[in-house]
Design an enzyme around this catalytic site. Structure first.
Site, PDB file in Angstrom:
ATOM      1  N   THR A   1       0.875  -1.154   0.000  1.00  0.00           N
ATOM      2  CA  THR A   1       0.000   0.000   0.000  1.00  0.00           C
ATOM      3  C   THR A   1       0.917   1.209   0.000  1.00  0.00           C
ATOM      4  OG1 THR A   1      -1.688  -1.164   1.226  1.00  0.00           O
ATOM      5  CG2 THR A   1      -1.633   1.173   1.565  1.00  0.00           C
TER       6      THR A   1
ATOM      7  N   THR B   1      -4.408   1.991  -1.528  1.00  0.00           N
ATOM      8  CA  THR B   1      -3.873   0.649  -1.757  1.00  0.00           C
ATOM      9  C   THR B   1      -4.507   0.001  -2.978  1.00  0.00           C
ATOM     10  OG1 THR B   1      -3.574  -1.519  -0.683  1.00  0.00           O
ATOM     11  CG2 THR B   1      -5.655  -0.427  -0.278  1.00  0.00           C
TER      12      THR B   1
ATOM     13  N   GLU C   1      -4.018  -3.425  -2.450  1.00  0.00           N
ATOM     14  CA  GLU C   1      -3.811  -4.631  -1.642  1.00  0.00           C
ATOM     15  C   GLU C   1      -2.406  -5.189  -1.843  1.00  0.00           C
ATOM     16  OE1 GLU C   1      -3.717  -6.520   1.039  1.00  0.00           O
ATOM     17  OE2 GLU C   1      -3.703  -8.330  -0.169  1.00  0.00           O
TER      18      GLU C   1
ATOM     19  N   ASP D   1      -8.806  -9.558   1.190  1.00  0.00           N
ATOM     20  CA  ASP D   1      -8.734  -9.188   2.611  1.00  0.00           C
ATOM     21  C   ASP D   1      -9.884  -9.801   3.416  1.00  0.00           C
ATOM     22  OD1 ASP D   1      -6.367  -7.849   2.652  1.00  0.00           O
ATOM     23  OD2 ASP D   1      -7.194  -5.836   2.834  1.00  0.00           O
TER      24      ASP D   1
ATOM     25  N   SER E   1     -10.055  -3.877   6.742  1.00  0.00           N
ATOM     26  CA  SER E   1      -8.727  -3.340   6.457  1.00  0.00           C
ATOM     27  C   SER E   1      -7.969  -3.140   7.757  1.00  0.00           C
ATOM     28  CB  SER E   1      -8.871  -1.993   5.747  1.00  0.00           C
ATOM     29  OG  SER E   1      -7.625  -1.336   5.688  1.00  0.00           O
ATOM     30  N   SER E   2      -6.664  -2.912   7.614  1.00  0.00           N
ATOM     31  CA  SER E   2      -5.841  -2.526   8.764  1.00  0.00           C
ATOM     32  C   SER E   2      -5.299  -1.122   8.586  1.00  0.00           C
ATOM     33  CB  SER E   2      -4.657  -3.480   8.895  1.00  0.00           C
ATOM     34  OG  SER E   2      -5.129  -4.784   9.068  1.00  0.00           O
TER      35      SER E   2
ATOM     36  N   GLY F   1       1.545  -1.909   4.836  1.00  0.00           N
ATOM     37  CA  GLY F   1       2.072  -3.118   5.470  1.00  0.00           C
ATOM     38  C   GLY F   1       1.025  -4.106   5.945  1.00  0.00           C
ATOM     39  N   GLY F   2      -0.175  -4.099   5.336  1.00  0.00           N
ATOM     40  CA  GLY F   2      -1.197  -5.067   5.743  1.00  0.00           C
ATOM     41  C   GLY F   2      -1.491  -4.904   7.226  1.00  0.00           C
TER      42      GLY F   2
HETATM   43  N1  GLU Z   1      -5.144  -4.536   2.025  1.00  0.00           N
HETATM   44  C1  GLU Z   1      -4.526  -4.122   3.241  1.00  0.00           C
HETATM   45  C2  GLU Z   1      -5.508  -3.465   4.173  1.00  0.00           C
HETATM   46  O1  GLU Z   1      -6.405  -2.841   3.759  1.00  0.00           O
HETATM   47  C3  GLU Z   1      -3.434  -3.169   3.007  1.00  0.00           C
HETATM   48  C4  GLU Z   1      -2.330  -3.818   2.313  1.00  0.00           C
HETATM   49  C5  GLU Z   1      -0.999  -3.299   2.731  1.00  0.00           C
HETATM   50  O2  GLU Z   1      -0.839  -2.216   3.217  1.00  0.00           O
HETATM   51  O3  GLU Z   1      -0.040  -3.982   2.575  1.00  0.00           O
HETATM   52  O4  GLU Z   1      -5.354  -3.562   5.343  1.00  0.00           O
END
Ligand code: GLU
Length: 599
Positions: free
Chosen positions: A410, A428, A430, A452, A476-477, A497-498
């Site tokens: 992201t 993002t 993803e 996700d 999401s995170s 960073g997920g």
């Molecule tokens: N898809 C992830 C989210 O929404 C973000 C992906 C990422 O930042 O690596 O939490």
């Protein structure tokens, strides 16, 4: 493994700016090359990329506000960081309006089609969940993008320039080209197999069948045309017009090459996404999450992101302990424990449809008391820890839930202007490279955000809040965060960073507020990410510095991860001083600048 951007490639990036003659060139020419930290006044921009930062600064210097600059910089990232962000994806936009002294949000999360069912990611023949790459590189993973709508809405509500004029610098970068750096090349190399399945993607990013060499000038005239089409026709072109038709055709029947460049062991599936799904896309404007931490007020993103709730809950838990004279190891112990507890609760309770009373409960001081009572300063809890009992009040947890997986990439940007407005924006597609599918003739990658969702229930007998469903947004995170002190902005920050986004944002706050680091130190410090698993993933430098102290308290570490996150931030000092900060080295290093640099 990523590579540092060398001095040579940083110079190339700046030279490219000048040679391509984008409006950003004066910004770069005005001072020293953009590095990871900048001090000054009058507004600031921090992103992962020097071209995007320069474009944002140029908008500010020409009298645009923070929202204008954020949109122009984000559009530029869609060109130069196309594997992390772009109009084929979604994101969360958090805005502090200085005049109203109020924090607003835009939820531009991708949304599943009306046809989406709970078993969307399960093979109908076997009933088993698809392997991740099979789900990712397919039409199934593609949610209706929210990014074009986000830009248009932000500019309409709070901006001062027409959207078209803010897309133009990015269109020019796309037209004339930009220099490929080591990070870009590596991201293509990591994606060579999925990209090689589609001519539309390989023509753009695998010229001659291989990742472009560092220093090559890469052009994307299709994307320039797409931006200009949106500039002329507005986002209707995207949600109802020619672009909508192309997106739907691509998702229904992914344009697999007759002779793919490399082998791919999975079937590439289409999905039932329709024109009505695009036409029905709506932004949401949820109230931000709000919590207090040691004299600061922390605003974050509410559902469908779990970021605001998880960061707020972990801070509330930490606040139960006075850490003013605690050792560094004890502060980190508290950080790791609070984070594990918050993740247990997030996994159990937080998804797109979590009732408001549960979100309020999770971010309350009462809940923090109920959870913090489990922490022992002398001994780490056994992980995974169970979630708390949302209907109870004692220290007894609910039956155990399971940890869940995380996404990969992201991008994040932070902007402020001379009027005191602040934008914190995480966007993002993803995974790095999204679904791998470029819409033919349009120059942008489609997201794989729908992966996700959890593919199968993760919470045992308890309901899983993050299963697929019709018109649903995946959890999401992303944690774009704005912190106020004495009613004024103090710090704005966010990261990719997920699921590690939550811990990266949390750790930077702890470094800055509890450990007394300066903002650049807080960003550079080595990271660890405890997301409620037995072993803690950590950067090698974190382990060499703290492993002995933390294993003494019962923590254990998982295999090293080379790096966690790629944050950007701005700190607001008394008297109008600004510290704009990006990563010194992670993901090749970022680029921060201020409108009036401090001499
Ligand atoms: N898809 C992830 C989210 O929404 C973000 C992906 C990422 O930042 O690596 O939490």
């Amino acid at each position: 493994m990523r590579f540092r951007r060398t001095t040579a490639s940083a110079v190339t990036a700046l030279l490219t700016l000048t040679t391509v003659g984008v409006t950003a060139a004066p910004a770069a020419a005005r001072g020293a090359p953009l590095g990871p930290t900048a001090y000054g006044y009058g507004g600031a921009v921090s992103t992962v990329d020097p071209t995007a930062t320069a474009v944002g600064l140029d908008v500010l210097r020409r009298g645009g506000n923070a929202v204008d600059a954020a949109v122009a910089a984000a559009a530029t990232l869609g060109v130069t960081e196309p594997f992390s962000a772009g109009i084929g994806g979604g994101g969360f936009f958090v805005y502090y309006d200085a005049k109203q002294r109020k924090v607003h949000t835009i939820d531009g999360r991708e949304t599943g089609p009306a046809s989406m069912t709970e078993d969307w990611f399960r093979n109908p023949e076997t009933g088993q969940p698809y392997a991740f790459p099979e789900a990712r590189v397919s039409g199934l993973s593609v949610g209706v993008p929210g990014t074009p709508a986000t830009w248009a809405s932000a500019v309409r509500k709070w901006g001062s320039r027409p959207l078209g004029s803010l897309l133009e610098p990015a269109a020019r970068v796309a037209d004339r080209g930009f220099a490929v750096d080591a990070t870009f090349r590596q991201q293509v190399a990591d994606n060579a197999a999925p990209f090689g399945q589609f001519e539309s993607t390989s023509e753009l990013y695998l010229p001659g069948g291989a990742p472009p060499a560092v220093g090559t000038v890469l052009r994307n005239p299709d994307l320039a045309d797409t931006y200009r089409l949106i500039a002329r026709q507005g986002t209707d072109a995207f949600y109802r017009g020619a672009l909508a038709r192309d997106i739907v055709a691509t998702v229904q029947e992914p344009p697999v090459a007759e002779n793919p460049l490399s082998p791919w062991q999975y079937e590439i599936r289409g999905a039932d996404l329709r024109l009505s799904d695009l036409a029905n896309y709506r932004l949401r404007h949820p109230a931000p999450t709000r919590s207090t931490y040691r004299g600061h007020t922390v605003y974050g993103m509410s559902t469908p992101s779990s970021g605001g709730v998880a960061v707020g809950e972990a801070l509330n838990i930490m606040e139960r302990t006075n850490l003013s004279s605690a050792s560094e190891v004890q502060v980190l112990h508290q950080y790791l424990e609070a984070s594990a507890l918050a993740f247990a609760d997030r996994n159990r309770y937080v998804g797109a449809y979590t009732p408001q009373w549960q979100l309020d409960r999770l971010i309350s001081d009462r809940w923090a008391r109920q959870r913090a009572c489990r922490i022992d300063p002398g001994q780490a809890l056994t992980k995974p820890v169970p979630p708390g009992d949302i209907r109870g009040s004692g220290c007894t947890p609910a039956p155990v839930g399971a940890p869940v997986s995380d996404g990969k990439s992201t991008t994040n940007l932070t902007v402020s202007d001379r009027w005191g407005n602040v934008v914190e924006y995480t966007l993002t597609i993803e995974q790095t490279g999204g679904s791998g599918i470029v819409v033919p003739g349009r120059g942008f990658l489609l997201n794989n955000e729908l992966t996700d969702f959890n593919f199968a229930p993760t919470q045992g007998d308890a309901p899983d809040p993050n299963l697929p469903g019709p018109n649903k947004r995946p959890r999401s995170s992303m944690s774009p965060t704005i912190v106020l002190k004495d009613g004024k902005p103090f710090l704005a920050l966010g990261s990719p960073g997920g699921a590690t986004i939550i811990t990266t944002v949390l750790q930077i706050l702890v470094n800055r507020i509890d450990l007394g680091m300066t903002l650049p130190e807080a960003m550079a410090a080595p990271r660890a990410s405890q997301r409620n698993s037995a072993g803690i993933p950590a950067e090698p430098a974190f382990r060499s510095r703290y492993e002995a102290g933390l294993t003494g308290l019962g923590h254990s570490f998982a295999a090293d991860v080379p790096e966690l996150g790629a944050a950007t931030a701005i700190e607001f000092r008394r008297g109008g001083g600004l510290i704009a900060a990006a990563e010194p080295t992670r993901r090749g290093g970022g680029a921060a600048g201020t409108v009036r640099p401090r001499r």
